[in-house]
Design an enzyme around this catalytic site. Structure first.
Site, mmCIF file in Angstrom:
data_model
loop_
_atom_site.group_PDB
_atom_site.id
_atom_site.type_symbol
_atom_site.label_atom_id
_atom_site.label_comp_id
_atom_site.label_asym_id
_atom_site.label_seq_id
_atom_site.Cartn_x
_atom_site.Cartn_y
_atom_site.Cartn_z
ATOM 1 N N SER A 139 -4.216 13.175 47.318
ATOM 2 C CA SER A 139 -3.413 12.503 46.299
ATOM 3 C C SER A 139 -2.320 11.696 46.972
ATOM 4 O O SER A 139 -1.824 12.059 48.047
ATOM 5 C CB SER A 139 -2.772 13.537 45.360
ATOM 6 O OG SER A 139 -1.762 12.949 44.563
ATOM 7 N N TYR A 153 2.309 21.006 44.152
ATOM 8 C CA TYR A 153 1.055 20.254 44.276
ATOM 9 C C TYR A 153 1.151 19.227 45.404
ATOM 10 O O TYR A 153 0.243 19.107 46.229
ATOM 11 C CB TYR A 153 0.772 19.574 42.943
ATOM 12 C CG TYR A 153 -0.374 18.579 42.937
ATOM 13 C CD1 TYR A 153 -1.681 19.001 42.761
ATOM 14 C CD2 TYR A 153 -0.133 17.202 43.066
ATOM 15 C CE1 TYR A 153 -2.733 18.093 42.721
ATOM 16 C CE2 TYR A 153 -1.176 16.288 43.025
ATOM 17 C CZ TYR A 153 -2.464 16.732 42.857
ATOM 18 O OH TYR A 153 -3.499 15.823 42.820
#
Length: 261
Positions: A139, A153
């Site tokens: 990501s 995350y």
């Protein structure tokens, strides 16, 4: 075009988290290129017309991973292409102070350790035949953390990037290519649910939540989210023979949001 449609014929591909969103788009893309595709997820998508081979497994649990690899070996043989797409976060918004040990552990297990486990199980097969491709779906937050809502995350994805590079350094000399792909904002059901959650938590509209998230990434010059198929197209190239000299890299595909070169 015919060559591209058949360039993965005879290859066995495993896509984790492959029943929806980016994962499903990747599985569909590899199937179109001729691969025999296995998808892994905790729950069956409920699609009676599913074209992929589905296996239920929770890769955050070690015993589930061992069982999965045994089943794959018995039914399909060795894996040629592994796309580690599983990931996500249910941690609360609010920054560092609201994250518990359980939040950190859950995000690390899902976004880092699950990839480590499946790689550990599959890599010996690839080493034995001196060929294989592993792609980790990371990501943009691994480099541009959104601390207000995706702190744990982002840390896990940053670790995944480093791990992916380390793996490539170790195993590329043995014939295995390893790469990472870091999408920015992608229009999926998961993203829609996340934006709705931000909207509800902050008392703003979904459109405002979307713009706030884009702004937190420094803005998105493309002016929109990516489609899952656009991420899948990059992955389809990376696992193909056309990318035979590509390894050890992290491709950022974010519509130009990353401000650095």
């Amino acid at each position: 075009m015919e060559k591209l449609e058949n360039e993965l014929t005879g290859k066995i591909a495993l896509v984790t988290g492959g029943t929806k969103g980016i994962g499903k788009a990747i599985a569909d893309r590899l199937l179109e290129a001729g691969a025999n595709v296995i998808v892994i997820a905790r729950n069956h998508p409920g699609d009676e017309n599913l074209k992929h081979h589905f296996i239920s497994a929770d890769l955050t649990i070690s015993s589930e991973t061992d069982k999965l690899v045994k089943e794959i070996s018995e039914k399909f043989g060795t894996i040629d292409i592994l796309v580690n797409n599983m990931g996500g976060s249910n941690s609360p918004s609010g920054g560092f102070a609201v994250l518990s040990d359980e939040d950190w552990e859950r995000d690390l297990q899902l976004n880092l350790q699950s990839s480590v486990r499946i790689d550990r199980a599959i890599l010996p097969q690839m080493v034995a035949k001196k060929s294989g491709v592993i792609v980790h779906i990371s990501s943009i937050t691994g480099a541009l953390p959104v601390y207000e809502s995706l702190g744990a995350y982002a840390v896990a994805k940053g670790a995944l990037n480093n791990y992916s590079k380390s793996l490539s350094k170790e195993f590329t000399p043995q014939g295995i290519r390893v790469a990472a792909v870091s999408p920015g904002m992608v229009r999926t059901d998961t993203m829609d649910n996340y934006l709705q959650s931000l909207s509800d938590t902050m008392g703003i509209t979904v459109e405002q939540a979307t713009q706030n998230l884009m702004s937190s990434l420094g803005g998105v010059p493309m002016g929109r989210m990516a489609l899952p198929e656009e991420i899948a197209e990059l992955v389809g190239f990376l696992v193909s023979p056309r990318a035979s000299y590509i390894t050890g890299v992290n491709y950022i595909i974010d519509g130009g949001a990353n401000p650095s070169v």
